[in-house]
Structure formats: structure tokens, C-alpha cells
Design a protein around this motif. Structure first.
Motif, short mmCIF file in Angstrom:
data_model
loop_
_atom_site.label_atom_id
_atom_site.label_comp_id
_atom_site.label_asym_id
_atom_site.label_seq_id
_atom_site.Cartn_x
_atom_site.Cartn_y
_atom_site.Cartn_z
N LEU A 187 -7.55 36.60 1.82
CA LEU A 187 -6.65 37.14 0.78
C LEU A 187 -5.19 36.91 1.14
N LEU A 188 -4.83 37.18 2.39
CA LEU A 188 -3.43 37.00 2.80
C LEU A 188 -3.03 35.52 2.79
N ILE A 189 -3.93 34.65 3.24
CA ILE A 189 -3.63 33.22 3.24
C ILE A 189 -3.45 32.72 1.80
N GLY A 190 -4.34 33.14 0.91
CA GLY A 190 -4.24 32.74 -0.48
C GLY A 190 -2.97 33.24 -1.14
N GLU A 209 15.69 34.63 -2.84
CA GLU A 209 15.76 35.71 -1.86
C GLU A 209 14.62 36.70 -2.06
N GLU A 210 14.29 36.97 -3.30
CA GLU A 210 13.17 37.88 -3.59
C GLU A 210 11.86 37.30 -3.07
N TYR A 211 11.66 36.01 -3.27
CA TYR A 211 10.42 35.38 -2.79
C TYR A 211 10.34 35.42 -1.27
N PHE A 212 11.47 35.19 -0.60
CA PHE A 212 11.45 35.23 0.86
C PHE A 212 11.20 36.65 1.36
N LEU A 213 11.67 37.64 0.62
CA LEU A 213 11.38 39.03 0.96
C LEU A 213 9.89 39.30 0.88
N VAL A 214 9.25 38.78 -0.18
CA VAL A 214 7.81 38.93 -0.34
C VAL A 214 7.07 38.22 0.80
N LEU A 219 3.99 38.49 5.96
CA LEU A 219 3.92 38.23 7.41
C LEU A 219 3.72 39.53 8.17
N TRP A 220 4.34 40.61 7.70
CA TRP A 220 4.10 41.92 8.33
C TRP A 220 2.64 42.32 8.20
N ALA A 222 0.15 40.32 7.94
CA ALA A 222 -0.61 39.45 8.84
C ALA A 222 -0.53 39.94 10.28
N LEU A 223 0.66 40.39 10.71
CA LEU A 223 0.82 40.90 12.07
C LEU A 223 -0.02 42.16 12.28
N VAL A 224 -0.02 43.05 11.29
CA VAL A 224 -0.84 44.26 11.39
C VAL A 224 -2.33 43.90 11.42
N LEU A 225 -2.72 42.90 10.63
CA LEU A 225 -4.11 42.44 10.63
C LEU A 225 -4.51 41.92 12.01
N ILE A 226 -3.66 41.10 12.62
CA ILE A 226 -3.96 40.56 13.95
C ILE A 226 -4.04 41.68 14.98
#
Length: 259
Positions: A187-190, A209-214, A219-220, A222-226
Motif C-alpha cells: 500500500l505504501l509503495i503504491g 510543496e504540498e506534494y513533497f509534504l505528502v 516516508l514517516w 515507512a519508517l514506522v513500518l520498518i
């Protein structure tokens, strides 16, 4: 409080439908398999460990989160684990409808959200397992909440605080079903791929800038998932001697007998 009541009262309609259908048509669903989880929850609440009848540490249930929830429910209330099971299932079903309504509200007007929630409330398997005592509705609740909190920040400003939710929802989703880690990873990769592709075609600097915020929020996640996966993997190795890819003991024995 009045504002919340005005916002969420329509979801009471599908909730009433679900409770009425499940208690009237399936008051004693899931009479056998649920007791595998009930024993694990009873052992955890009674002895402080998840053990088999012979005292061996054994992860018998396919949902460690469900075991923990049932153990806590029986510990905090005078109910036995077997009595708490159907109640937890029904409450999980009700909360799933609430999150379905909230999730739909991010994309469609209120009454379309009620219609979407009503569809969930009348799906036969969902109605059946709402009193089944197994993790079906708990899994649906965690999955729906995860989708809401994953999508919600995409609609909100930079000041919205949602990082703490990840620390609760991500481990819960990994623990509620064995396949959770793989589903969430996909889900996160997609989501990351879609957002990244759309960001490339954006010409406005403000929108970029909004897209980079998303992307940063993803990425946060993903880090919590790892981090959660490593922690759960380590726990299973140390406590049960099991790997991250877990097949419950009853399932494993059944596969051997079938073969």
C-alpha cells in the motif's frame, strides 16, 4: 460536542442496521475456531503468558492483537474471555462503520458516505462475523482506521498533527493479521509511486510543496513500518521462537494432516 453529534449522527443508521441484523440473524456465530484464540487470551490474562496447555509458549491464534484485546477486556471487566469475544467483535464492527463513514467523508458528501457505510453494514460476511468472536471485524476496524489516517493528511494543512497515530495504527495492523506487513508495504509503495508520479507533472511551486509534504509523510509511515516490523520480529523470535512469517500451530497441523 454538539458539533460532533451533528456531524456523526447519520452513521447511527447503518450502526443500528448492523447491530440489528447480526444479533437477530447470527447471535452465536463462530462457535468453534474462536476458542483457539480464547484460550490464548485466557492464558495471557490468567498467567501473564501466552502458553499452551502444557505450559509451552505457543502462538496459537492467527491474531496476536486480538489475543491482547480479549485479555485486556476480560481483565478490566467481570466478563470471561468467551463472553467478551462476541462483544469485542460487535464493537469492532460498529467502530469499523464509524471509520468507514469518516473515510468516505474525505471524498464524497455526507449522505453518499452513509450509503457507503450502509453497504458495509449489510454485507453478509461482515454481519456474520460481527458476533463471531474472531478477529474479522477487528481486522476490518484496524484496516479502515489505517486507510483513514493514511489518506486524511493528504487533505489537511501542514500544521495537522498525525504522526503519533502511526505509532499506534501501524503496529496494530501488523499484529492483527499475519499478512498485514506485506499488505501495508504494498500500500505504501503504491501510494508513494502515484504521488511521486503526479508531483513530477505539477508546474505550480505551491502545489509542488504540498506534494513533497505528502511524500515526507509517507516516508514517516515507512519508517514506522520498518521499526514496528523489526520490533515484532524480534519479539516473536525471543518469546515464541517464531519468524516474522507466522503460521499458527493449528493451521500448521491441519496442513500436515491434509498433506
Amino acid at each position: 460536542m454538539i458539533r460532533l453529534a451533528a456531524m456523526y449522527w447519520p452513521v447511527l443508521i447503518p450502526i443500528a442496521v448492523l447491530v440489528g441484523l447480526s444479533t437477530a440473524l447470527f447471535p452465536s456465530a463462530g462457535r468453534d475456531d474462536a476458542y483457539i484464540t480464547y484460550w490464548a487470551a485466557y492464558a495471557l490474562g490468567e498467567f501473564g503468558e501466552i502458553v499452551n496447555l502444557n505450559g509451552e509458549r505457543l502462538e496459537q491464534s492467527s491474531s496476536l492483537l486480538h489475543v491482547i484485546v480479549l485479555a485486556v477486556a476480560s481483565w478490566l471487566t467481570p466478563l470471561s474471555v468467551a463472553s467478551a469475544g462476541p462483544i469485542v467483535s460487535l464493537l469492532s464492527g460498529v467502530l469499523t462503520l464509524v471509520y468507514t463513514y469518516r473515510l468516505a467523508g474525505l471524498m464524497v458528501p455526507r449522505w453518499y458516505g452513509v450509503m457507503a457505510t450502509m453497504i458495509v453494514a449489510t454485507v453478509a460476511p461482515f454481519v456474520y462475523w460481527s458476533t463471531g468472536g474472531l478477529e474479522g471485524t477487528l481486522s476490518a476496524l484496524v484496516a479502515t482506521a489505517l486507510m483513514y489516517y493514511l489518506i486524511d493528511p493528504l487533505h489537511l494543512s501542514k500544521g495537522h498533527k498525525s504522526k503519533w497515530v502511526m505509532i499506534v495504527v501501524v503496529p496494530a495492523y501488523i499484529l492483527v493479521r499475519p499478512e498485514g506487513i506485506f499488505v501495508l508495504t504494498a500500500l505504501l509503495i503504491g501510494t508513494f509511486t502515484v504521488v511521486r508520479a503526479r508531483a513530477i507533472s505539477v508546474e505550480s511551486l505551491e502545489r509542488l510543496e504540498e506534494y513533497f509534504l505528502v511524500l515526507r509523510r509517507l516516508l514517516w509511515w515507512a519508517l514506522v513500518l520498518i521499526g514496528s516490523s523489526v520490533a515484532i520480529f524480534g519479539f516473536r523470535i525471543l518469546y515464541f521462537g517464531l519468524s516474522l512469517i507466522h503460521i499458527s500451530e493449528p493451521t500448521r497441523l491441519g496442513m500436515i494432516s491434509y498433506a
